[in-house]
Every structure is written in structure tokens, then in C-alpha cells.
Design an enzyme around this catalytic site. Structure first.
Site, PDB file in Angstrom:
ATOM      1  N   ASP A 217      -1.429  -3.951  -5.086  1.00  0.00           N
ATOM      2  CA  ASP A 217      -2.343  -3.102  -4.316  1.00  0.00           C
ATOM      3  C   ASP A 217      -2.305  -3.438  -2.827  1.00  0.00           C
ATOM      4  O   ASP A 217      -3.346  -3.556  -2.183  1.00  0.00           O
ATOM      5  CB  ASP A 217      -3.770  -3.230  -4.846  1.00  0.00           C
ATOM      6  CG  ASP A 217      -4.638  -2.017  -4.477  1.00  0.00           C
ATOM      7  OD1 ASP A 217      -4.118  -1.105  -3.801  1.00  0.00           O
ATOM      8  OD2 ASP A 217      -5.810  -1.996  -4.850  1.00  0.00           O
TER       9      ASP A 217
ATOM     10  N   SER B  52     -11.861  -0.949   1.328  1.00  0.00           N
ATOM     11  CA  SER B  52     -10.538  -1.267   0.800  1.00  0.00           C
ATOM     12  C   SER B  52      -9.538  -1.475   1.926  1.00  0.00           C
ATOM     13  O   SER B  52      -9.394  -0.636   2.808  1.00  0.00           O
ATOM     14  CB  SER B  52     -10.050  -0.143  -0.115  1.00  0.00           C
ATOM     15  OG  SER B  52     -10.896   0.002  -1.219  1.00  0.00           O
TER      16      SER B  52
ATOM     17  N   HIS C   2      -3.746   1.617  -2.726  1.00  0.00           N
ATOM     18  CA  HIS C   2      -4.458   2.799  -3.191  1.00  0.00           C
ATOM     19  C   HIS C   2      -5.036   3.619  -2.044  1.00  0.00           C
ATOM     20  O   HIS C   2      -5.415   4.777  -2.248  1.00  0.00           O
ATOM     21  CB  HIS C   2      -5.549   2.417  -4.202  1.00  0.00           C
ATOM     22  CG  HIS C   2      -6.735   1.727  -3.623  1.00  0.00           C
ATOM     23  ND1 HIS C   2      -6.932   0.378  -3.690  1.00  0.00           N
ATOM     24  CD2 HIS C   2      -7.821   2.205  -2.966  1.00  0.00           C
ATOM     25  CE1 HIS C   2      -8.066   0.049  -3.125  1.00  0.00           C
ATOM     26  NE2 HIS C   2      -8.636   1.150  -2.660  1.00  0.00           N
TER      27      HIS C   2
END
Length: 619
Positions: free
Chosen positions: A225, A303, A194
Site C-alpha cells: 500500500d 492516508s 490506494h
């Protein structure tokens, strides 16, 4: 004379272990930022705890009992170092290093005149005696997350532009996203999918450098992901460190999440412990895969950063739980290795396997009696089977899956994981390689059967995500046709399940394909012109037929339209609605409508790259 060890809980959140002598004086042996407990422990109990929680430093004068090598037999032994203290009054000291630490700490042994200090990377011990302080041993600190991060973790700057599914020939305005990543073997950078989804330009910056380097996306797995980046600049790789992968941490083991979260521009390290290990919904790709829950803060920007335990990567930070405090999730090493092996073996991401069945627990006694399950047998009941899977060839509705590859499945659908933990048997399925076979033990009409099933990724009729690709569309006479996807429904907002067209939403969540390549084609909207007056309200409906021929996918619809040999062109829509156009007049109007709306082409590139393939369809 040492009488006992006691653990004191201080107001600062530290724990101090003290020894009490005959005169009642309390002398601190050490203290740590990781709280142990308020209760008292015997010497042996405390030593066992300290080996698995925090570092300890015991003088031989403590005369503790021998300690078992490890509570968990499968874990490696902790190294023991016995440095000699040179100088008058020095004593031999045994330093035992634990598997993980929460932060930097100090060791004290004032009663015997020694001081210990620990910096970020090294244990540095100094013995103080008649000959003065003497440096003895420098031992690598097992919790070197900060130092490792300096040379291995990078900040990622992404410019992305997502497609507009209501106007599929356009993109939305570009936006900037930042995230984290880390270097692994063969000069690859791991980050979250993402972070680079729908990217148009990616830059990376290493710690301590003001220079940003161009990066290319090598592979992306949106279900798990994860993504791999490559940096071609040789200058970037000077001084960079490669991180190695560890294993799944046990509950209550400490990890450090390293990255570049919001709130600052420099690198950040947050500590936490493992709270839970189980399959979890991955928000980005909507897959249900194993994840590790930790109590460390994971914020936007974290992230893609590594979760470290000692000098090993045990996960990749990727999401948190909205509305909860300090509940974050990291992607575990088995999922990461599955993604990496796909890329190494095939050059691209393949996906995670699925049985393609919907099951229900058999915890109810009456249900088990009805299924003729003997006492002692456990399993799950098959309710529905995906028609395009190998499973559909051998399994049937109302079969009971008893075991997967010899691993018994409990009535609640879980299997043994480790120690006393349990995990959904879907995890065993997802960890299989695409194309591999699995042995299913099934109970059918009271009889046990074994079936070898070939596994592979499951492709739904309505795609769950469409990252890194432009939407397909076809425009004829102002009628805009497109395949139904969940991203199309997401254009209705965060509450798309309630605000999107009910019929389309239900089909997106429940419908299964019956043939490979099948799509659910909809009439998205009508671009107004005199040729289509009166049809402007017939939007957001599924297209069932073109001139009496069932629509197989969007390419097939375009073929049927452009090969029309009749004067009239008829579209049969959902709910019995009909659109009829004069074919020649509609062709002339199409160019006029495209020019009026500044649309560069009547079809998306994926429909123009090759000639339509004839499809046999029933009328």
C-alpha cells in the site's frame, strides 16, 4: 528546603509536578498534557520517567541523583543543554529534552522567579531577575511535527476509474479521492497505493498554496500500500522540505499523524502512542506485513500522511480498524525502505518474499512426540507447499522448520523481536530481497538438515487484486471469456464470499498454479443471439477444454478457438456442461453481436499486442 516531588493528576488531563516546602506551600515546577500517573515517585524515579515521556526542567537546587543515559542502551542519548542565566537572581538550569511530546506545554518555576514558554518549533527560555527578562537559548523542539508538516506534507487529489469486471470492455464512472503525502529525498512524494489506485489524473497541493500541480505516478506497490509520485513543476519545489526516516518506535512512544483527513480542508495533526507492533493484514493489497498500531485517529484523507516522532518519519498512515475507536495503523519504516529499494534498484516495485508454505504450530506435546522433536527443539510443521517455489524442491510435507537464517522459531511460529516482544517469523521472510537465499534448519524424521532456499514473491493462481490494469477478455459468438480474479468476485458485493458462485470462490481461495503463466478461465456470461440460444444459463463456469485440449490460460483459449480446423467447436465446462457451435456460423455471428452491444473489440489489448504463443497442452 525541598522535601519531595509529587505528581498530581488534574481534572483537565494534565499532570503537575510540584515541590512542597517546609511551610506546606505547593509551587508548580511544570505541567504537561501527557499524564504520568497518580502515584508518587521519588526524585530519581520521576526524572527517569520524564526523560522517556515528557520534557523536564530541573533546577540544580533539586540535587537529584544521577540519571542513567537511557533505559534502552541502543537508543541515542538525550542531549542536555545548560544555558547560563544572565541577569540578577538568575540560576543555571538544566533542560532535558525527551524523545517525544504530546503537544505544546508550559514550564513554570514561580518560586525562583523564572518563566519558560514553548512555541511550536522552539524552546524559548527567559530568565527574570534584577536586570529584567533576558532571552537565553533557543533550542529546537524535538516535537516539531506541525512545523515540518507545513513544508513537507501535501494534499493529493486523485480522479480514478475502476474497471467493470462483469463488462470488462467498460470502466465504471470516475470518482474523486483525496489523500495525503510527504516529500522525501530526490524530490519524491510518498503516499498510499490506494490513494492513486486506478488513477486517471493526479494533482497535489502544498500547504498554504491555492495552486494544484500535476503529478505522475512513478511506482506503486499495492501489497504494501505504498506509491511514489513525481511533480515536474519547479515552482512546486520552492520552499519544500524533505523528511528523513527514523526507526520502529517502541511501545508507548508518542507519534503525531499529519495529513488532510475528512472534516476540513486544512492540514491536521493528531497525536497518539504506539500500542502494538506485529504483522497485520493490509486491507488494500491483502498482504500480511508488519504494521504499527497507534491510538491516534486515522480517518479517510489521512492516508499517505507521515507519522512523526521528533523530526523523523516512523510510518505512513494507511488504515484503521472498523468498529473500534482510535485504533489506527501505520506502515513501518522497514516496509517503506523495502519498497523504496525495489524502485531504486530495478525501476519498479518487485514485491515481498514468501516461503510458499502453509504451517501449523507444534504446541501440542503429543504432536511433537509424533514428529520426534527432542526436548528443547521448537518449530512449526509444514502442511502444504506451493508447487512453483524453490522451497518445493527441498522441503517436504511434515517437515518441521526449526530456524530461519539461524533465528530459532518457537512452537507458536514466532521469533524474538526486541526486548520481550515477539513477532511471526513470516516477517523475517518478507524482509528478504527477491532472489536472495535463506538458510532453513529443518527436522525431518528426527534428523536435522540445513537447506539454502532462494526466495521470491508468490504469484497465486487467482490474482488477489488487479489495480491499474484493464481486465483481460475474449468474446466469440457472444460467449464472454475472462480469467478468474478476486476483483471479479468482488463485483458480487461486500459479502462476495457468500454471494459469489461457490465453486469459483473456493478455487480462488485455495487453488495453486502448476505451471508459470497458468490462469483459471471462466465463461463469464452469454450475450444473447440466435447462434447461442439455449446456452444463456451456462455462465460463471470454468472452461476446462476446447476441442479436447486442456485450457492453459486465456491467450491459449483464444489460440485454440481461432485455429479450429473442424466444423464444430466444442467447449467443455465445469460440472460436465458442454457448449458446441458451428465454427463458420459462429465467426459470422461474432461481428454482429459486437456491433449490437457496442463493444469495440472482440479481445482486450493484452491479447492483441502480440501473436498467440503456442502452448503444449495434453488432450
Amino acid at each position: 528546603m525541598l522535601s519531595r516531588l509529587r505528581t498530581w493528576h488534574l481534572r483537565t488531563g494534565f499532570s503537575a509536578v510540584v515541590k512542597k516546602g517546609v511551610n506546606g506551600a505547593a509551587t508548580p515546577v511544570f505541567f504537561s498534557s501527557q499524564t504520568i500517573s497518580r502515584q508518587q515517585y521519588s526524585v530519581a524515579e520521576f526524572c527517569e520517567l520524564s526523560r522517556h515521556s515528557i520534557p523536564s526542567c530541573h533546577s540544580e537546587s533539586l540535587e537529584t541523583e544521577s540519571i542513567a543515559p537511557s533505559i534502552r542502551g541502543e537508543k541515542k542519548k538525550h542531549p542536555e543543554r545548560k544555558p547560563d542565566c544572565k541577569g540578577g537572581g538568575g540560576e543555571q538550569v538544566t533542560c532535558r529534552f525527551a524523545t517525544s511530546l504530546n503537544s505544546s506545554f508550559r514550564l513554570f518555576a514561580a518560586s525562583i522567579g523564572r518563566s519558560f514558554s514553548i512555541n511550536q518549533r522552539w524552546f524559548s527560555t527567559r530568565a527574570v531577575g534584577a536586570g529584567g527578562p533576558v532571552d537565553r537559548v533557543r533550542t529546537a523542539d524535538p516535537y516539531v511535527a506541525t512545523e515540518l508538516a507545513l513544508d513537507a506534507v501535501v494534499k493529493i487529489f486523485t480522479v480514478s476509474s475502476s474497471p467493470n469486471y462483469f463488462l470488462p470492455w467498460q470502466n465504471k464512472p470516475q470518482r474523486e479521492v483525496t489523500g495525503s503525502g510527504f516529500v522525501i529525498s530526490r524530490r519524491r512524494i510518498v503516499t498510499n497505493a490506494h490513494v492513486v489506485a486506478d488513477q486517471t489524473f493526479v494533482l497535489v497541493r502544498k500547504h498554504g498554496s491555492p495552486i494544484k500541480y500535476r503529478a505522475d505516478v512513478e511506482a506503486v506497490g499495492h501489497e504494501c500500500d505504498l506509491a511514489l509520485l513525481r511533480v515536474r513543476s519547479e515552482e512546486f519545489w520552492e520552499g519544500m522540505r524533505e523528511l528523513d526516516f527514523g526507526d520502529i518506535p517502541f511501545l508507548q512512544e508518542s507519534v503525531a499523524v499529519v495529513g488532510y483527513p475528512q472534516g476540513g480542508d486544512n492540514i491536521s495533526v493528531t497525536g497518539g502512542v504506539v500500542s502494538r507492533v506485529e504483522p497485520t493484514q493490509y486491507v488494500h493489497g491483502a498482504a500480511h506485513l508488519m504494521a504499527i498500531q497507534i491510538d491516534a485517529a486515522i480517518n479517510p484523507g489521512n492516508s499517505g500522511g507521515p507519522a512523526l516522532m521528533e523530526d523523523k518519519v516512523v510510518g505512513v498512515a494507511f488504515q484503521n480498524l472498523a468498529g473500534a475507536e482510535n485504533i489506527g495503523y501505520i506502515i513501518p519504516v522497514p516496509v517503506i525502505n523495502h519498497f523504496l529499494s525495489d524502485v531504486e534498484e530495478t525501476g519498479h516495485y518487485v514485491g515481498f518474499c514468501s516461503l510458499g508454505v502453509t504451517c501449523q504450530p507444534t504446541e501440542n506435546v503429543q504432536l511433537r512426540d509424533h514428529l520426534r522433536m527432542p526436548l528443547g527443539l521448537t518449530g512449526v510443521l509444514i502442511n502444504k507447499i506451493h508447487p512453483l517455489t524453490n522451497t518445493n524442491r527441498c522441503l517436504q510435507k511434515d517437515d518441521v522448520i526449526l530456524a530461519f537464517d539461524g533465528t530459532p522459531i518457537a512452537n507458536d511460529g514466532t521469533v524474538h523481536f526486541r526486548n520481550r516482544e515477539r513477532i511471526s517469523f513470516d516477517h523475517l521472510v518478507s524482509m528478504k530481497k527477491a532472489g536472495a537465499s535463506a538458510c532453513l534448519t529443518v527436522l525431518r524424521s528426527g534428523q536435522q538438515c540445513n537447506f539454502n532456499v532462494k526466495l521470491g514473491p508468490l504469484r497465486p493462481l487467482v490474482p488477489i487484486h488487479q489495480f491499474d490494469r484493464l481486465p483481460s477478455f475474449y468474446i466469440f459468438a457472444g460467449l464472454v471469456f475472462t480469467p478468474l480474479t478476486q476483483p471479479y468476485l468482488h463485483e458480487y458485493g461486500d459479502d462476495w464470499y457468500n454471494t459469489s458462485p461457490r465453486r469459483l470462490c473456493d478455487r480462488a481461495l485455495t487453488a495453486n498454479p502448476t505451471k508459470p503463466g497458468e490462469q483459471l478461465v471462466i465463461l463469464s456470461q452469454v450475450l444473447m443471439d440466435e447462434i447461442n440460444v439455449g446456452y444463456e444459463r451456462l455462465a460463471e463456469l470454468q472452461v476446462k477444454k476446447v476441442n479436447g485440449v486442456d485450457v492453459y490460460n486465456l491467450r491459449h483459449l483464444r489460440q485454440q478457438v481461432e485455429s479450429c480446423q473442424e466444423q464444430s467447436l466444442r467447449f467443455d465446462l465445469d460440472d460436465g456442461r458442454v457448449v458446441v457451435l458451428d465454427f463458420e456460423a459462429a465467426k459470422e455471428a461474432s461481428l454482429r453481436i459486437l456491433q449490437r452491444h457496442r463493444i469495440p473489440s472482440h479481445a482486450s489489448n493484452d491479447l492483441l499486442d502480440r501473436e498467440p504463443v503456442p502452448v503444449k497442452a495434453s488432450s
